[in-house]
Design a protein around this motif. Sequence first.
Motif, PDB file in Angstrom:
ATOM      1  N   ILE A 145       0.834  -1.205   0.000  1.00  0.00           N
ATOM      2  CA  ILE A 145       0.000   0.000   0.000  1.00  0.00           C
ATOM      3  C   ILE A 145       0.868   1.253   0.000  1.00  0.00           C
ATOM      4  CG2 ILE A 145      -1.591   1.376   1.417  1.00  0.00           C
ATOM      5  CD1 ILE A 145      -2.799  -1.343   2.343  1.00  0.00           C
ATOM      6  N   LEU A 146       1.883   1.282   0.859  1.00  0.00           N
ATOM      7  CA  LEU A 146       2.749   2.457   0.969  1.00  0.00           C
ATOM      8  C   LEU A 146       3.472   2.730  -0.341  1.00  0.00           C
ATOM      9  CD1 LEU A 146       4.232   1.772   4.522  1.00  0.00           C
ATOM     10  CD2 LEU A 146       2.528   3.511   3.918  1.00  0.00           C
ATOM     11  N   LYS A 147       3.860   1.683  -1.028  1.00  0.00           N
ATOM     12  CA  LYS A 147       4.563   1.863  -2.310  1.00  0.00           C
ATOM     13  C   LYS A 147       3.642   2.523  -3.339  1.00  0.00           C
ATOM     14  CE  LYS A 147       7.527  -0.637  -5.566  1.00  0.00           C
ATOM     15  NZ  LYS A 147       8.710   0.210  -5.383  1.00  0.00           N
ATOM     16  N   ARG A 148       2.338   2.228  -3.260  1.00  0.00           N
ATOM     17  CA  ARG A 148       1.397   2.789  -4.226  1.00  0.00           C
ATOM     18  C   ARG A 148       1.039   4.253  -3.942  1.00  0.00           C
ATOM     19  NH1 ARG A 148      -0.904  -2.576  -4.052  1.00  0.00           N
ATOM     20  NH2 ARG A 148      -2.431  -1.947  -2.474  1.00  0.00           N
ATOM     21  N   ILE A 149       1.203   4.714  -2.688  1.00  0.00           N
ATOM     22  CA  ILE A 149       0.788   6.078  -2.358  1.00  0.00           C
ATOM     23  C   ILE A 149       1.962   7.036  -2.206  1.00  0.00           C
ATOM     24  CG2 ILE A 149      -1.332   5.250  -1.266  1.00  0.00           C
ATOM     25  CD1 ILE A 149      -0.043   5.869   1.449  1.00  0.00           C
ATOM     26  N   SER A 150       3.156   6.569  -2.564  1.00  0.00           N
ATOM     27  CA  SER A 150       4.341   7.425  -2.455  1.00  0.00           C
ATOM     28  C   SER A 150       5.117   7.415  -3.759  1.00  0.00           C
ATOM     29  CB  SER A 150       5.246   6.936  -1.322  1.00  0.00           C
ATOM     30  OG  SER A 150       6.387   7.748  -1.200  1.00  0.00           O
ATOM     31  N   ASP A 151       5.699   8.568  -4.091  1.00  0.00           N
ATOM     32  CA  ASP A 151       6.540   8.619  -5.285  1.00  0.00           C
ATOM     33  C   ASP A 151       7.716   7.660  -5.148  1.00  0.00           C
ATOM     34  OD1 ASP A 151       4.914  10.564  -6.407  1.00  0.00           O
ATOM     35  OD2 ASP A 151       6.085  12.226  -5.569  1.00  0.00           O
ATOM     36  N   HIS A 152       8.327   7.667  -3.953  1.00  0.00           N
ATOM     37  CA  HIS A 152       9.508   6.831  -3.736  1.00  0.00           C
ATOM     38  C   HIS A 152       9.600   6.430  -2.270  1.00  0.00           C
ATOM     39  CE1 HIS A 152      10.826   7.637  -7.800  1.00  0.00           C
ATOM     40  NE2 HIS A 152      10.632   8.920  -7.586  1.00  0.00           N
TER      41      HIS A 152
END
Length: 368
Positions: A145-152
Amino acid sequence: MGFNLPNGADISEEQLDIINLPTTKDWVIKGAPGTGKTVMAIYRAGQASQTSKGKPVLMLVYNNPLMNFLSTAVQGNYFKNVKIATYHRWLNDMYQEENWGAVPKVNKDDFLWDAIARRMATIGKKYSHIIIDEAQDFPIELLQILKRISDHMTCFIDPNQVIKTGNTDTCEAIKTLCVEAPYTLTRNFRNTKPIRDLSALYCLNGKPAPSDIPGKKPAIIKCSGGYDDQNAKMSKIINRNKEKSIGIIVNPSALNSTFNAMQNSLSDDVKVQMHKPQTHHRIDFDQPGVKILSYGTMKGLEFDVVLLPNFDQIKTQDDEVVDANRVYVAMSRSVSELYLFYWNERPSYNKIDTMTALTAHRDLLEWK
């Protein structure tokens, strides 16, 4: 005292390389206790905030004591727009900000990750960068989930510090998070060599980072007079180290009794604090004195002096790797002095077999 960032002169070349990795890519950094992962995580948060173009930067840590310990470090203009939180607190805050109601859970300990993922999909790339300390202790569903909501993202990880059963497989986490090969921190800057060498007995996956810092052997102290004897011996050590940071790590069930015993036996000028989840007991790391924590809430912290009472009575998690990791992580919280207290050298039912390794390597300890 609270956390103080080291200055540039105290940062090694390999640590500087980590700090200066581009914030426009995803990274995973592996490192044993004392290699500076948390320091690097904080500096990465600062670097990311300088290039975020106004988007927020999020730093997630394993537990509340560590969040409180680090809170004073993430301040000032260098850390503008940086939020530090545990993932439980961050999830609750997100649901409140977005007026989504309560975070969906199966029970008080398990989240409904599919439902959370659907909600989070509506916010797009909310963060410029997310930094995760101790990523091996985060559920793989949350990492996705975190990977999908952050640029990097930049994630710090150590397979030998998994202290709960059923958590993320480290290789799976690296595959999920990383588009570049993982970096590895190789030098222990925290522990003396004798403490590092003793803790290495419980490091099942390879060898911990070496240390060349001199120091005295850890001490193991037999307590033949019950809890009163152990408390008296602990108090004696604490009273002669009043000016130092002191941590006591115990089974969760022993938090109250240890707290009360230390309050009753230590001199009035020694402040005793305890962290106990779901209670009002919280630790103020700006206050000196003794901090009492459990094996489940010690991660990421360090103390000049660490005491491990009832060392032969640490409750097993029924997982050989997690049991060894708990002992390894607890020992490696110590910067310069480590004291173990025990009653019996033979293993006990429903307890981690902590003593067999010690009796096989008696030369690594000072036996008292």
